[in-house]
Motif scaffolding. Structure first.
Motif, mmCIF file in Angstrom:
data_model
loop_
_atom_site.group_PDB
_atom_site.id
_atom_site.type_symbol
_atom_site.label_atom_id
_atom_site.label_comp_id
_atom_site.label_asym_id
_atom_site.label_seq_id
_atom_site.Cartn_x
_atom_site.Cartn_y
_atom_site.Cartn_z
ATOM 1 N N TRP A 99 0.834 -1.199 0.000
ATOM 2 C CA TRP A 99 0.000 0.000 0.000
ATOM 3 C C TRP A 99 0.873 1.255 0.000
ATOM 4 N N PRO A 100 0.594 2.180 -0.884
ATOM 5 C CA PRO A 100 1.386 3.422 -0.846
ATOM 6 C C PRO A 100 0.996 4.276 0.354
ATOM 7 N N THR A 101 1.896 5.152 0.752
ATOM 8 C CA THR A 101 1.585 6.042 1.882
ATOM 9 C C THR A 101 0.634 7.153 1.419
ATOM 10 N N THR A 102 0.958 7.751 0.272
ATOM 11 C CA THR A 102 0.043 8.750 -0.309
ATOM 12 C C THR A 102 0.034 8.551 -1.832
ATOM 13 N N GLY A 103 -0.887 9.217 -2.463
ATOM 14 C CA GLY A 103 -0.961 9.148 -3.922
ATOM 15 C C GLY A 103 -2.057 8.208 -4.392
ATOM 16 N N LYS A 104 -2.164 8.114 -5.702
ATOM 17 C CA LYS A 104 -3.275 7.347 -6.284
ATOM 18 C C LYS A 104 -2.765 6.413 -7.374
ATOM 19 N N ILE A 105 -3.390 5.246 -7.447
ATOM 20 C CA ILE A 105 -3.147 4.358 -8.593
ATOM 21 C C ILE A 105 -4.505 4.152 -9.262
ATOM 22 N N MET A 106 -4.580 4.533 -10.521
ATOM 23 C CA MET A 106 -5.844 4.394 -11.260
ATOM 24 C C MET A 106 -5.678 3.278 -12.289
ATOM 25 N N MET A 107 -6.672 2.441 -12.407
ATOM 26 C CA MET A 107 -6.651 1.417 -13.444
ATOM 27 C C MET A 107 -7.948 1.566 -14.228
ATOM 28 N N ASP A 108 -7.804 1.789 -15.493
ATOM 29 C CA ASP A 108 -8.977 2.070 -16.339
ATOM 30 C C ASP A 108 -9.889 3.112 -15.686
ATOM 31 N N TYR A 109 -9.239 4.188 -15.239
ATOM 32 C CA TYR A 109 -9.911 5.365 -14.652
ATOM 33 C C TYR A 109 -10.586 5.074 -13.301
ATOM 34 N N GLN A 110 -10.293 3.921 -12.747
ATOM 35 C CA GLN A 110 -10.857 3.622 -11.421
ATOM 36 C C GLN A 110 -9.737 3.635 -10.394
#
Lengths: 403, 229
Positions: free
Chosen positions: B56-67
């Motif tokens: 799990w990242p501490t901060t930030g976002k991972i988007m997959m197919d805009y989700q």
């Protein structure tokens, strides 16, 4: 759910058939030892209690003891009463006895003796005392001037006897002992036999024939101080008593459990010790299985991490370890059961443990063994569940890195 | 396909905080073969573990197919790892009790595919990675390179959209390394599978269509697009 179970079974199967052979053997060996530990001591204890109870019934109390009505000292018309009681379906045999308090003496040693005048033929059917002769032989119905003594009364030079100091100390077959019945009536008997049932209550007794009794006092013919009833099935005592009471409500009835008294304290204590043993054995079993499973699982944490990383669901992983633990437990318990039934029990029967009340056979209590098996399997489930559940709850990376 | 926004990962080592990833943003498009390069300790593997949903990242976002898939619960992450992502570990990470083919089949079984179907598919994949004659061998009977190729076949069995390979050649000799990297490149080319691999070996640059260089957890400006190569 089905997919998860399928994968769990598959992983467990592969782990058992292709996993570490040493872990497999050790896990099953520990299960065998734990089951034997859990079953052996209670079986011995139960054997001691069973032996005590059986000896009590076979040599001292019979299943039911019938005493005269309140205010009376004897049961009159004994032949008719015993015949009527014998006619009841659940009754196997009935005998009657006349108890004669007396004082016995031999070479300056004196002791109080409980002498019973018995109908030899009937008595032999209800009581097994004649099977425990250590010297001479038991009475015959026509014996006159002869007596058989319990070893705690005769002493027979067995200085390790519990009641040796209060016994006649050195009486053997062929010796003559004097018996004082009180009221100036004293008689000398030749000792025909000495018995040792290893039940102190019985081994304090002495027997003469009914014919001898009527020789001493003809008035006592057809009278008894108590009747002893052997029934078809031990445990049905109260049911049989109710039936006898329909005919003879005036008599006093006692079951063998009520007579046990002193023995009951012993059996109760053994029961408590047995229960303590069971609890300790169970805790030990639980901890042992838990430690073995836990160590195995700790060593497999990395593998669990990898399984999770490639998408294997936690339920499949936990399920696989539970199935494997149940398999080990099942095989271990089954092998231990076979060892117990076909090796330990026959071996112990051949070389029995000797307790104060005689040799003790291990008691095979199937429901108890089944209960033990079930408990071990449940323990195995929890031993696998807790660490594997923990392993799937930690971070995948921590599992893989073994943190 | 996958978009990363301001991703940071801070590890706590006692009182010391180590920033392994620092505000990383990047995009991964379909069919790409991306090499994440640079020295050890630069944050390459950490980045891959966040993208592969293993950490799990501490901060930030991972988007997959805009989700947004950053903070999905573990059961949904597990489902994604199983069906849409493939992950290849540095240390092969095969299950020792299973044969090469069984290792490959396991994720398909978990996904509920039919036995006949995944059985045939696993054979194809093992053939593809050049291990058709080693299907009944267990990991301990395979060389490091062979084990890694089994791991590649396993990562492909559920037809993932993207494969993450975390230093797949770190424990291999140069010959085996070349076979593994070429296998990945061929999969990318023939099956159009997106591949993101991590390597500290400069020679592996040649397999990438796009390179990302990390230093101290940050993407450095020599971000190269080699697609035209």
């Amino acid at each position: 759910m089905f997919k998860s179970a399928k994968v769990a079974i598959y992983l467990a199967y592969k782990s058992v058939t292709r996993g570490n052979y040493n872990v497999l053997v050790m896990s099953i060996a520990i299960m065998i030892l734990v089951f034997l530990n859990l079953s052996f001591v209670p079986s011995v204890m139960e054997g001691v209690v069973d032996n005590l109870n059986k000896k009590l019934i076979d040599t001292f109390s019979s299943n039911i003891t019938i005493e005269p009505a309140s205010g009376k000292e004897v049961i009159e018309n004994v032949s008719e009463v015993t015949n009527n009681i014998s006619a009841i379906d659940e009754v196997k045999n009935v005998t009657h006895r006349y108890k004669l308090p007396a004082q016995a003496s031999f070479k300056g040693e004196k002791t109080v003796a409980e002498i019973f005048a018995i109908d030899v033929n009937k008595d032999k059917k209800v009581f097994a005392t004649p099977k425990f002769m250590i010297e001479g032989s038991f009475l015959e119905p026509d014996d006159i001037d002869k007596i058989v003594l319990g070893v705690q009364l005769s002493g027979s030079d067995q200085k390790n006897l519990e009641l040796y100091t209060s016994s006649l100390r050195s009486v053997h077959v062929g010796d003559k002992v004097k018996v004082n019945y009180g009221g100036g009536l004293e008689k000398e008997y030749m000792v025909k036999g000495i018995f040792k049932t290893e039940m102190i209550l019985t081994d304090k007794q002495a027997y003469i024939t009914e014919r001898e009794l009527t020789d001493i006092n003809p008035v006592l013919k057809n009278q008894a101080t108590n009747l002893n009833v052997e029934i078809e099935k031990t445990g049905d005592e109260n049911k049989v008593i109710n039936q006898i009471m329909l005919k003879y409500p005036e008599f006093k009835y006692k079951t063998w459990q009520e007579i046990a008294g002193l023995i009951k304290n012993t059996t109760d204590s053994l029961g408590i010790i047995n229960n303590i043993f069971k609890v300790i054995s169970l805790l030990l079993a639980g901890l042992t299985i838990f430690i073995v499973t836990y160590i195995d699982l700790v060593n497999k944490r990395r593998q669990i991490g990898v399984e999770r990383a490639i998408g294997i669901q936690g339920s499949s992983i936990v399920g696989s370890y539970i199935i494997r633990a149940v398999f080990y437990a099942f095989v271990g318990v089954y092998l231990a059961y076979l060892i117990f039934i076909y090796i330990i029990v026959p071996l112990e029967a051949r070389y029995p443990f000797r307790f104060p009340n005689g040799p003790v056979m291990l008691v095979i209590n199937q429901p108890y063994l089944a209960g033990n098996a079930l408990i071990l399997i449940v323990v195995a489930v929890f031993s696998a569940l807790l660490p594997s559940y923990r392993a799937i709850k930690i971070k995948i990376l921590d599992a893989i890195w073994g943190i | 396909m996958i978009s990363v926004e301001n991703l940071s990962k801070i590890y706590s080592l006692g009182r010391v905080k180590v920033r392994a990833l620092d505000d990383v943003s990047m995009d991964i498009s379909e069919g790409e073969m991306i090499g994440v390069m640079d020295k050890s300790g630069s944050g390459k593997s950490t980045l891959l573990r966040q993208l592969g949903l293993i950490d799990w990242p501490t901060t930030g976002k991972i988007m997959m197919d805009y989700q947004d898939i950053t903070n999905l619960p573990e059961n949904r992450r597990s489902r994604l790892r199983l069906s849409r992502l493939g992950y290849i570990f540095q240390e092969y990470a095969l299950l020792p009790e299973l044969t090469a083919q069984e290792n490959v089949c396991l994720p398909a079984m978990m996904l509920g595919k039919k036995r006949k179907q995944y059985h045939a598919h696993s054979l194809q994949l093992l053939e593809l990675v050049g291990l058709k004659d080693r299907i009944t061998h267990r990991p301990r009977e395979l060389s490091g390179g062979e084990q890694q190729r089994v791991a590649i076949a396993r990562s492909l069995v559920n037809n993932p959209e993207i494969i993450f390979a975390d230093e797949p050649c770190a424990n291999l000799d140069s010959v085996a390394s070349e076979v593994v990297m070429e296998t990945l490149a061929r999969l990318n080319k023939e099956l159009k599978v997106t591949v993101v691999f991590v390597s500290h070996d400069p020679d592996d640059k040649k397999y990438a269509k796009k390179l990302i260089f990390l230093k101290d957890g940050k993407i450095v400006p020599k971000y190269l697009n080699l697609s035209s190569k």
